[in-house]
Each structure stands twice: as structure tokens, then as C-alpha cells.
Design an enzyme around this catalytic site. Structure first.
Site, PDB file in Angstrom:
ATOM      1  N   TYR A  27       0.810  -1.206   0.000  1.00 42.23           N
ATOM      2  CA  TYR A  27       0.000   0.000   0.000  1.00 42.23           C
ATOM      3  C   TYR A  27       0.852   1.269   0.000  1.00 42.23           C
ATOM      4  CZ  TYR A  27      -4.590  -2.163   1.097  1.00 42.23           C
ATOM      5  OH  TYR A  27      -5.776  -2.851   1.063  1.00 42.23           O
ATOM      6  N   CYS A  58      -2.757  -0.982  10.011  1.00 45.23           N
ATOM      7  CA  CYS A  58      -1.768  -0.535   9.028  1.00 45.23           C
ATOM      8  C   CYS A  58      -1.707   0.983   9.078  1.00 45.23           C
ATOM      9  CB  CYS A  58      -2.178  -1.013   7.635  1.00 45.23           C
ATOM     10  SG  CYS A  58      -1.201  -0.314   6.278  1.00 45.23           S
ATOM     11  N   ASN A  59      -0.527   1.535   9.346  1.00 43.20           N
ATOM     12  CA  ASN A  59      -0.381   2.982   9.412  1.00 43.20           C
ATOM     13  C   ASN A  59      -0.686   3.643   8.073  1.00 43.20           C
ATOM     14  OD1 ASN A  59       0.973   3.921  12.166  1.00 43.20           O
ATOM     15  ND2 ASN A  59       1.853   1.938  11.632  1.00 43.20           N
ATOM     16  N   THR A  60      -0.276   3.016   6.976  1.00 43.70           N
ATOM     17  CA  THR A  60      -0.505   3.601   5.655  1.00 43.70           C
ATOM     18  C   THR A  60      -1.991   3.667   5.336  1.00 43.70           C
ATOM     19  OG1 THR A  60       1.630   2.738   4.895  1.00 43.70           O
ATOM     20  CG2 THR A  60       0.038   3.377   3.206  1.00 43.70           C
ATOM     21  N   CYS A 168       5.207   1.491  11.389  1.00 40.90           N
ATOM     22  CA  CYS A 168       4.688   0.458  10.495  1.00 40.90           C
ATOM     23  C   CYS A 168       4.638  -0.836  11.281  1.00 40.90           C
ATOM     24  CB  CYS A 168       5.581   0.298   9.260  1.00 40.90           C
ATOM     25  SG  CYS A 168       5.125  -1.101   8.196  1.00 40.90           S
ATOM     26  N   THR A 169       3.583  -1.625  11.083  1.00 37.04           N
ATOM     27  CA  THR A 169       3.390  -2.827  11.887  1.00 37.04           C
ATOM     28  C   THR A 169       4.407  -3.928  11.592  1.00 37.04           C
ATOM     29  OG1 THR A 169       1.742  -3.589  10.279  1.00 37.04           O
ATOM     30  CG2 THR A 169       0.936  -2.426  12.235  1.00 37.04           C
ATOM     31  N   HIS A 170       5.136  -3.839  10.475  1.00 32.63           N
ATOM     32  CA  HIS A 170       6.176  -4.833  10.194  1.00 32.63           C
ATOM     33  C   HIS A 170       7.459  -4.569  10.995  1.00 32.63           C
ATOM     34  CE1 HIS A 170       3.613  -5.814   6.803  1.00 32.63           C
ATOM     35  NE2 HIS A 170       4.404  -6.801   6.459  1.00 32.63           N
TER      36      HIS A 170
END
Length: 245
Positions: A27, A58-60, A168-170
Site C-alpha cells: 500500500y 496498518c499505518n498507511t 509500520c506494523t512490520h
């Protein structure tokens, strides 16, 4: 998945449906209109399955779609965003680094977040193109991941930041490698726990805390690929459904 793990730890009796839109990722560099359309389609499908709240993990997607999603659906929408507010409260120097996708950092939502909570702090926003996707593909110890971390963490390490936000969650999967590249004593924060607390508050407010502790995982992409990715990152290989949408 980092957010889901935190939610399940805090709310073990709740039922969760996790949808990974892998057929349309990443994204981070897509137009906001595309992310908004995907988010609305996914939310409507989850509501049809009985969802009582939507978590945008998701931050995005939060930056692009949270407000339009809240306008379009009636159930609570709990959105993830970089933990700028808690970072400001933790910082002694007033110098805060934020690692996030290009789309998150360029978003008006992030700009408003900084304006609302940064006060007199200085925010060093570090875009991290391809980092999330590479962590997913290689795992956090992958060679390319290490090269990208060298590239993205070094500029923050050369400043006087004393708190770094993982936007970011990753990125939490690579937390040890990120910490190793920062000066000793720099605090690292992410938003998963704050999201879990907010979900709990919203469900308590509506008297909606209930369930059997089940969870389903689905994807718009290849279920086997998603299962293998989760096994690499989380240590277990779940059954993943395929949803056409």
C-alpha cells in the site's frame, strides 16, 4: 499480525477475523484513492460476516482511509497511527525519530498528528521504502533487510533523538536490529498496545465484550504464501482462507 497478536493477548475471549490484502500490496506507494476504495470494500465484507468493530492494522491505510471509512460505516473504526503522542511524553531531549512508509509520512493525517502532539519537540521523519515488504519476504534477519536498516536507521542514529517511533506494523519484527543501530538508551515505541487498549475501551463502552476466542485468517492473495509468511515471522503456520474481492 503484530497488532493481532497484541489484541489476542489483551482480549483472549474475543473472536477475530484477520484479512491480509496481499493481492494489492504494498500500500505504501499507492494513490490514496486506491487505498480508500480497498479499505471500504474490505470493511463492508467484514461487517457482513458480523464484525462489531474494524481495526485498521496498518499505518498507511490509516493515513489514507480512516476518516472516510468512519464516514461510511456505523461500527467503531479503531485506526493505527505512529505513536507520536507517547513518544513526546517519553522524550527528554525533545528529539524524536519516526520510521514509516513514504505514504504515511507524506500524508495530511501524519502532518496533523505531529502538529497536534509534537508541541515543542522536533520530529525527524524517516521514510523507509521497501522495508516492510522486504521484512515480509525475507524475515527480519534477511540480508536485504539489514542493508535497508543501515540506510534508514543511520540518519536517526546521527541525530540526538532519544525516542524512535516504529510507524509500520512490520517494523517490530526487526526491533532488535533497529535497536542495535541506535545509540544506547534510545527508547523505541510502537502502537500495537495502544490500539488494543482502545479496542477494549470501545467494546466495554458498548457492552460488546464477548466471544469464544476464535480467529480466522483470510487473504486476497495466495493462502499458502501467507501461511508460510506467518510461520516465518510468528512461528506458527495457520490455515488461511482465500477471499475474492
Amino acid at each position: 499480525m503484530t497488532v493481532l497478536e497484541t489484541l489476542r493477548a489483551r482480549l483472549p475471549e474475543e473472536d477475530f477475523i484477520y484479512f491480509a490484502d496481499t493481492a494489492h500490496l504494498p500500500y505504501g506507494d499507492k494513490p490514496e484513492s486506491v487505498i480508500r476504495a480497498r479499505s471500504l470494500l474490505i470493511a463492508k465484507n467484514l461487517i457482513e460476516l458480523g464484525a462489531k468493530a474494524i481495526v485498521i492494522a496498518c499505518n498507511t491505510a490509516t493515513a489514507a482511509a480512516a476518516e472516510s471509512l468512519r464516514d461510511a460505516i456505523e461500527i467503531p473504526v479503531i485506526a493505527l497511527e505512529p505513536a507520536v503522542k507517547p513518544a513526546v511524553s517519553l522524550s527528554r531531549s525533545g528529539m524524536i525519530g519516526v520510521m514509516a512508509t513514504t505514504r504515511t509520512i507524506a500524508s495530511q493525517r501524519f502532518e496533523r498528528l505531529v502538529r497536534a502532539h509534537a508541541k515543542n519537540a522536533r520530529i525527524f521523519a524517516q521514510p523507509c521504502p521497501a522495508l516492510a515488504e522486504t521484512i515480509e519476504q525475507e524475515g527480519p534477519d534477511g540480508e536485504t533487510v539489514q542493508k535497508l536498516l543501515d540506510l534508514y536507521v543511520r540518519p536517526l542514529a546521527l541525530t540526538d533523538v532519544d525516542v524512535v517511533v516504529l510507524g509500520c506494523t512490520h517494523y517490530p519484527w526487526a526491533l532488535p536490529a533497529i535497536a542495535a543501530r541506535l545509540p544506547e538508551g534510545v527508547k523505541i515505541v510502537d502502537s500495537g498496545e495502544a490500539v488494543a487498549r482502545q479496542v477494549e475501551r470501545r467494546l466495554l463502552k458498548e457492552s460488546w465484550l464477548s466471544g469464544g476466542g476464535t480467529f480466522r485468517l483470510a487473504t486476497s492473495g495466495n493462502p499458502e504464501t501467507v501461511s508460510h509468511t506467518i510461520q516465518r515471522l510468528c512461528g506458527f503456520a495457520p490455515v488461511v482462507e482465500h477471499w475474492e474481492m
